[in-house]
Design a protein around this motif. Structure first.
Motif, PDB file in Angstrom:
ATOM      1  N   ARG A 127       5.345   3.193 107.724  1.00  0.00           N
ATOM      2  CA  ARG A 127       4.992   4.612 107.698  1.00  0.00           C
ATOM      3  C   ARG A 127       5.570   5.312 106.465  1.00  0.00           C
ATOM      4  O   ARG A 127       6.637   4.959 105.984  1.00  0.00           O
ATOM      5  CB  ARG A 127       5.484   5.305 108.960  1.00  0.00           C
ATOM      6  CG  ARG A 127       4.695   4.865 110.197  1.00  0.00           C
ATOM      7  CD  ARG A 127       5.068   5.667 111.395  1.00  0.00           C
ATOM      8  NE  ARG A 127       6.382   5.173 111.869  1.00  0.00           N
ATOM      9  CZ  ARG A 127       7.031   5.673 112.887  1.00  0.00           C
ATOM     10  NH1 ARG A 127       6.544   6.682 113.569  1.00  0.00           N
ATOM     11  NH2 ARG A 127       8.196   5.174 113.248  1.00  0.00           N
ATOM     12  N   PHE A 172       2.191  11.172 105.170  1.00  0.00           N
ATOM     13  CA  PHE A 172       0.965  10.514 104.699  1.00  0.00           C
ATOM     14  C   PHE A 172       0.436   9.608 105.796  1.00  0.00           C
ATOM     15  O   PHE A 172       1.187   8.866 106.413  1.00  0.00           O
ATOM     16  CB  PHE A 172       1.237   9.692 103.439  1.00  0.00           C
ATOM     17  CG  PHE A 172      -0.012   9.138 102.810  1.00  0.00           C
ATOM     18  CD1 PHE A 172      -0.677   9.862 101.838  1.00  0.00           C
ATOM     19  CD2 PHE A 172      -0.532   7.920 103.206  1.00  0.00           C
ATOM     20  CE1 PHE A 172      -1.846   9.377 101.271  1.00  0.00           C
ATOM     21  CE2 PHE A 172      -1.698   7.421 102.654  1.00  0.00           C
ATOM     22  CZ  PHE A 172      -2.354   8.148 101.677  1.00  0.00           C
ATOM     23  N   LYS A 173      -0.854   9.668 106.033  1.00  0.00           N
ATOM     24  CA  LYS A 173      -1.514   8.801 107.004  1.00  0.00           C
ATOM     25  C   LYS A 173      -2.537   7.951 106.270  1.00  0.00           C
ATOM     26  O   LYS A 173      -3.135   8.416 105.304  1.00  0.00           O
ATOM     27  CB  LYS A 173      -2.240   9.631 108.078  1.00  0.00           C
ATOM     28  CG  LYS A 173      -1.344  10.538 108.879  1.00  0.00           C
ATOM     29  CD  LYS A 173      -0.569   9.786 109.893  1.00  0.00           C
ATOM     30  CE  LYS A 173       0.230  10.776 110.727  1.00  0.00           C
ATOM     31  NZ  LYS A 173       1.484  10.282 111.137  1.00  0.00           N
ATOM     32  N   PRO A 174      -2.804   6.721 106.636  1.00  0.00           N
ATOM     33  CA  PRO A 174      -2.312   6.065 107.832  1.00  0.00           C
ATOM     34  C   PRO A 174      -1.035   5.251 107.623  1.00  0.00           C
ATOM     35  O   PRO A 174      -0.241   5.119 108.549  1.00  0.00           O
ATOM     36  CB  PRO A 174      -3.462   5.141 108.222  1.00  0.00           C
ATOM     37  CG  PRO A 174      -4.109   4.773 106.926  1.00  0.00           C
ATOM     38  CD  PRO A 174      -3.928   5.994 106.038  1.00  0.00           C
ATOM     39  N   ASP A 175      -0.813   4.677 106.413  1.00  0.00           N
ATOM     40  CA  ASP A 175       0.337   3.782 106.276  1.00  0.00           C
ATOM     41  C   ASP A 175       0.721   3.619 104.807  1.00  0.00           C
ATOM     42  O   ASP A 175       0.077   4.180 103.917  1.00  0.00           O
ATOM     43  CB  ASP A 175       0.025   2.411 106.901  1.00  0.00           C
ATOM     44  CG  ASP A 175      -1.233   1.775 106.334  1.00  0.00           C
ATOM     45  OD1 ASP A 175      -1.486   1.883 105.107  1.00  0.00           O
ATOM     46  OD2 ASP A 175      -1.986   1.170 107.112  1.00  0.00           O
ATOM     47  N   ALA A 188       0.577   0.974 102.795  1.00  0.00           N
ATOM     48  CA  ALA A 188      -0.395   0.294 101.933  1.00  0.00           C
ATOM     49  C   ALA A 188      -1.457   1.287 101.454  1.00  0.00           C
ATOM     50  O   ALA A 188      -1.850   1.274 100.281  1.00  0.00           O
ATOM     51  CB  ALA A 188      -1.031  -0.882 102.665  1.00  0.00           C
ATOM     52  N   SER A 189      -1.899   2.149 102.335  1.00  0.00           N
ATOM     53  CA  SER A 189      -2.867   3.179 101.951  1.00  0.00           C
ATOM     54  C   SER A 189      -2.249   4.182 100.988  1.00  0.00           C
ATOM     55  O   SER A 189      -2.926   4.690 100.081  1.00  0.00           O
ATOM     56  CB  SER A 189      -3.404   3.900 103.184  1.00  0.00           C
ATOM     57  OG  SER A 189      -4.118   2.996 103.999  1.00  0.00           O
ATOM     58  N   PHE A 190      -0.969   4.485 101.155  1.00  0.00           N
ATOM     59  CA  PHE A 190      -0.274   5.379 100.242  1.00  0.00           C
ATOM     60  C   PHE A 190      -0.228   4.772  98.843  1.00  0.00           C
ATOM     61  O   PHE A 190      -0.494   5.455  97.844  1.00  0.00           O
ATOM     62  CB  PHE A 190       1.136   5.658 100.762  1.00  0.00           C
ATOM     63  CG  PHE A 190       1.936   6.600  99.902  1.00  0.00           C
ATOM     64  CD1 PHE A 190       1.514   7.896  99.657  1.00  0.00           C
ATOM     65  CD2 PHE A 190       3.135   6.185  99.347  1.00  0.00           C
ATOM     66  CE1 PHE A 190       2.262   8.769  98.865  1.00  0.00           C
ATOM     67  CE2 PHE A 190       3.906   7.053  98.565  1.00  0.00           C
ATOM     68  CZ  PHE A 190       3.461   8.348  98.325  1.00  0.00           C
ATOM     69  N   ALA A 229      -2.376   2.631  97.638  1.00  0.00           N
ATOM     70  CA  ALA A 229      -3.748   2.720  97.131  1.00  0.00           C
ATOM     71  C   ALA A 229      -4.050   4.130  96.638  1.00  0.00           C
ATOM     72  O   ALA A 229      -4.700   4.312  95.589  1.00  0.00           O
ATOM     73  CB  ALA A 229      -4.744   2.306  98.217  1.00  0.00           C
ATOM     74  N   TYR A 230      -3.582   5.143  97.352  1.00  0.00           N
ATOM     75  CA  TYR A 230      -3.747   6.527  96.931  1.00  0.00           C
ATOM     76  C   TYR A 230      -3.094   6.749  95.569  1.00  0.00           C
ATOM     77  O   TYR A 230      -3.686   7.357  94.669  1.00  0.00           O
ATOM     78  CB  TYR A 230      -3.136   7.472  97.976  1.00  0.00           C
ATOM     79  CG  TYR A 230      -2.923   8.875  97.478  1.00  0.00           C
ATOM     80  CD1 TYR A 230      -3.923   9.836  97.586  1.00  0.00           C
ATOM     81  CD2 TYR A 230      -1.729   9.236  96.852  1.00  0.00           C
ATOM     82  CE1 TYR A 230      -3.731  11.123  97.096  1.00  0.00           C
ATOM     83  CE2 TYR A 230      -1.528  10.518  96.363  1.00  0.00           C
ATOM     84  CZ  TYR A 230      -2.536  11.457  96.482  1.00  0.00           C
ATOM     85  OH  TYR A 230      -2.343  12.715  95.991  1.00  0.00           O
TER      86      TYR A 230
END
Length: 157
Positions: free
Chosen positions: A106, A110-113, A115-117, A119-120
């Motif tokens: 977490r 930031f959502k969802p996680d 790894a997505s952060f 990528a963002y």
């Protein structure tokens, strides 16, 4: 030795930052602070400051107790100072990412996680690299063709 996905993702983030540095170093000096056509919007230096300052915004949310790097503000910072600031904010976010990716995944705010952060963060930097290269061309000071190809040399940067 097994593949360490966390360290590989953090290495990709470091490479992304070196690509930012490479672009900044290859922006022709006359384009660095020149106003965009029509006088509206950010100049190239301001776009670089924005990348760094958005990282700080996320640091403030995700790691409020960590030491906060200085913002890039005003019109006086050089390319070298911008590169140094980006490295400082990258290192700070790397620690947040490492802790989260090795922990519960977490990122506070930031959502969802995590790894997505990551990528963002990569997408945000890439978006602004595109804007920077386009604005330099519009200003009549394009980034050289060899430097533009160099932005894709992730294996050597």
């Amino acid at each position: 030795m097994p593949f360490d996905a966390v360290e590989a993702m953090l290495a990709a983030y470091a490479t992304n930052n070196r690509i930012n540095t490479f672009l900044i170093q290859n922006v022709p000096d006359p384009a660095w602070r020149e106003k965009p056509p029509g006088g509206k919007g950010r100049n190239i230096a301001s776009m670089v400051a924005h990348i760094h300052n958005v990282r700080l915004m996320w640091l403030k949310s995700a790691a409020a107790d960590a030491p906060m790097p200085q913002k890039l503000e005003g019109d006086e910072f050089s390319k070298e100072e911008a590169v140094a600031a980006l490295e400082i904010s990258r290192l700070a976010l790397e620690e947040v990412l490492r802790g989260s990716l090795r922990g519960d995944g977490r990122i506070k705010g930031f959502k969802p996680d995590a790894a997505s952060f990551l990528a963002y963060l990569l997408a945000h930097d890439a978006h602004h690299r595109g804007q920077i290269s386009m604005l330099a061309r519009q200003l009549g000071h394009p980034v050289s063709k060899s430097a533009m190809f160099g932005l894709w040399e992730w294996g050597t940067r």
